[in-house]
Design an enzyme around this catalytic site. Structure first.
Site, short mmCIF file in Angstrom:
data_model
loop_
_atom_site.label_atom_id
_atom_site.label_comp_id
_atom_site.label_asym_id
_atom_site.label_seq_id
_atom_site.Cartn_x
_atom_site.Cartn_y
_atom_site.Cartn_z
N ASN A 9 0.88 -1.17 0.00
CA ASN A 9 0.00 0.00 0.00
C ASN A 9 0.92 1.22 0.00
O ASN A 9 1.45 1.60 1.04
CB ASN A 9 -0.89 -0.02 1.25
CG ASN A 9 -1.72 1.26 1.38
OD1 ASN A 9 -1.75 2.08 0.45
ND2 ASN A 9 -2.37 1.43 2.51
N LYS A 11 0.24 4.21 -0.39
CA LYS A 11 -0.40 5.43 0.11
C LYS A 11 -0.10 6.58 -0.87
O LYS A 11 0.01 6.33 -2.07
CB LYS A 11 0.04 5.72 1.55
CG LYS A 11 -0.19 4.49 2.45
CD LYS A 11 -0.10 4.79 3.90
CE LYS A 11 -0.33 3.50 4.69
NZ LYS A 11 -0.38 3.70 6.12
N HIS A 95 -9.70 1.48 4.46
CA HIS A 95 -8.48 1.69 5.25
C HIS A 95 -8.78 2.69 6.36
O HIS A 95 -9.57 3.64 6.16
CB HIS A 95 -7.36 2.21 4.33
CG HIS A 95 -6.01 2.16 5.00
ND1 HIS A 95 -5.61 3.10 5.92
CD2 HIS A 95 -4.97 1.27 4.90
CE1 HIS A 95 -4.39 2.80 6.35
NE2 HIS A 95 -3.98 1.69 5.75
N GLU A 97 -7.22 5.13 7.44
CA GLU A 97 -6.96 6.53 7.07
C GLU A 97 -8.15 7.12 6.32
O GLU A 97 -8.47 8.31 6.47
CB GLU A 97 -5.66 6.63 6.25
CG GLU A 97 -4.44 6.39 7.14
CD GLU A 97 -3.22 5.84 6.43
OE1 GLU A 97 -3.21 5.81 5.18
OE2 GLU A 97 -2.29 5.42 7.14
N GLU A 167 -5.90 -4.40 10.39
CA GLU A 167 -4.90 -3.36 10.57
C GLU A 167 -5.19 -2.60 11.86
O GLU A 167 -6.03 -1.67 11.86
CB GLU A 167 -4.95 -2.37 9.40
CG GLU A 167 -4.66 -2.99 8.05
CD GLU A 167 -3.97 -1.99 7.13
OE1 GLU A 167 -2.95 -2.36 6.55
OE2 GLU A 167 -4.42 -0.85 7.02
N GLY A 173 1.67 3.41 10.80
CA GLY A 173 2.53 4.59 10.72
C GLY A 173 3.17 4.95 12.05
O GLY A 173 3.71 6.04 12.22
N SER A 212 2.55 -1.70 10.06
CA SER A 212 3.99 -1.76 10.31
C SER A 212 4.57 -3.17 10.17
O SER A 212 5.47 -3.54 10.92
CB SER A 212 4.34 -1.15 11.66
OG SER A 212 3.94 0.21 11.68
#
Ligand code: 3PY
Length: 249
Positions: A9, A11, A95, A97, A167, A173, A212
């Protein structure tokens, strides 16, 4: 036997030249990956490059978002049919985010999953709890509700055509990773949740770990019985690191 899937991913990272170098690096190292299926989910403007550079490599192309609508007057959006036209096999949906920064609700995510499947892609449906929720003992409740929020709208049969990524938001992050045991426990919970509706789909569905995952911890995470691959953030931006994770799959 579930074939592991390792999906990058990227991003909102990459330029034409950095993406060309990264994709070429992954393509040239992919022959050293014996078992895992590999995918890279790139930003929209890089799909064209991805389609060209990944052609005939066996590496799948994916996107990170899709519009809920099929086409028309939706300024700034990209439809599922467009993604398919650019060779996308996968699309990340839900996701954290996007849930957090763009207000994506279960209803919106369910629509995105549904239009993606209808267009012939495999959505990677992301679920995960925040640190506060984990500390309050709400992990299973939160993840159960996120899965129900999609399943109740699109039905269990659609789960035969998607991947799930667990996740934990606190591991995204932050450099923190769930321990293999913590991750395995949640993966078992998710598989059991799917099994409540269909044992056959639960047995087949791939549940990836994201948050991560990196070269140093991939092997241990991927050795867990219910971890069927990874959705890789930062480490997917370095070809050698990404390939080490792919080899661990
Ligand atoms: C991460 O590893 O940070 C991710 O969010 C993967 O999707």
């Amino acid at each position: 036997m579930r074939r592991p899937l390792i999906a990058g991913n990227w991003k909102m990272n990459g330029t034409k030249s950095s993406a060309e170098a990264l994709l070429s690096g992954v393509v040239s190292g992919a022959a050293s990956v014996a078992k895992a299926e590999i995918a890279v989910c790139v930003p929209f403007p890089l799909l064209y490059l991805g389609e060209r550079l990944l052609a005939d490599s066996g590496i799948q192309l994916g996107a990170q978002n899709v519009c809920t609508e099929p086409g028309g007057a939706y300024t700034g959006e990209v439809s599922a049919a467009m993604l398919v036209d650019f060779g996308c096999r996968y699309v990340i949906c839900g996701h954290s985010e996007r849930r957090e920064y763009y207000g994506e609700t279960d209803e919106i995510i369910a629509k995105k999953v549904s239009v993606s499947i209808a267009a012939g892609m495999k959505p990677i449906l992301c679920v995960g709890e925040t640190l506060q929720q984990r500390e309050d003992g709400l992990t299973e409740q939160v993840i159960g509700a996120q899965i129900n929020g999609v399943m109740s709208r699109i039905g269990i049969d659609a789960f035969d055509r998607l991947e799930i990524a667990y996740e934990p938001v606190w591991a995204i992050g932050t450099g923190k990773t769930a321990s293999p045991e913590q991750a395995q426990d949640v993966h078992v919970f998710i598989r059991n949740k799917v099994a409540d509706e269909s044992a056959a789909i639960a047995e087949k569905i791939r549940i990836l770990y994201g948050g991560s995952m990196k070269a140093a911890n991939a092997r241990e995470l991927l050795s867990q019985a219910d971890i069927d691959g990874g959705l890789i953030g930062g480490a997917s931006l370095v070809a050698d690191d990404f390939l080490v994770i792919c080899q661990a799959g």
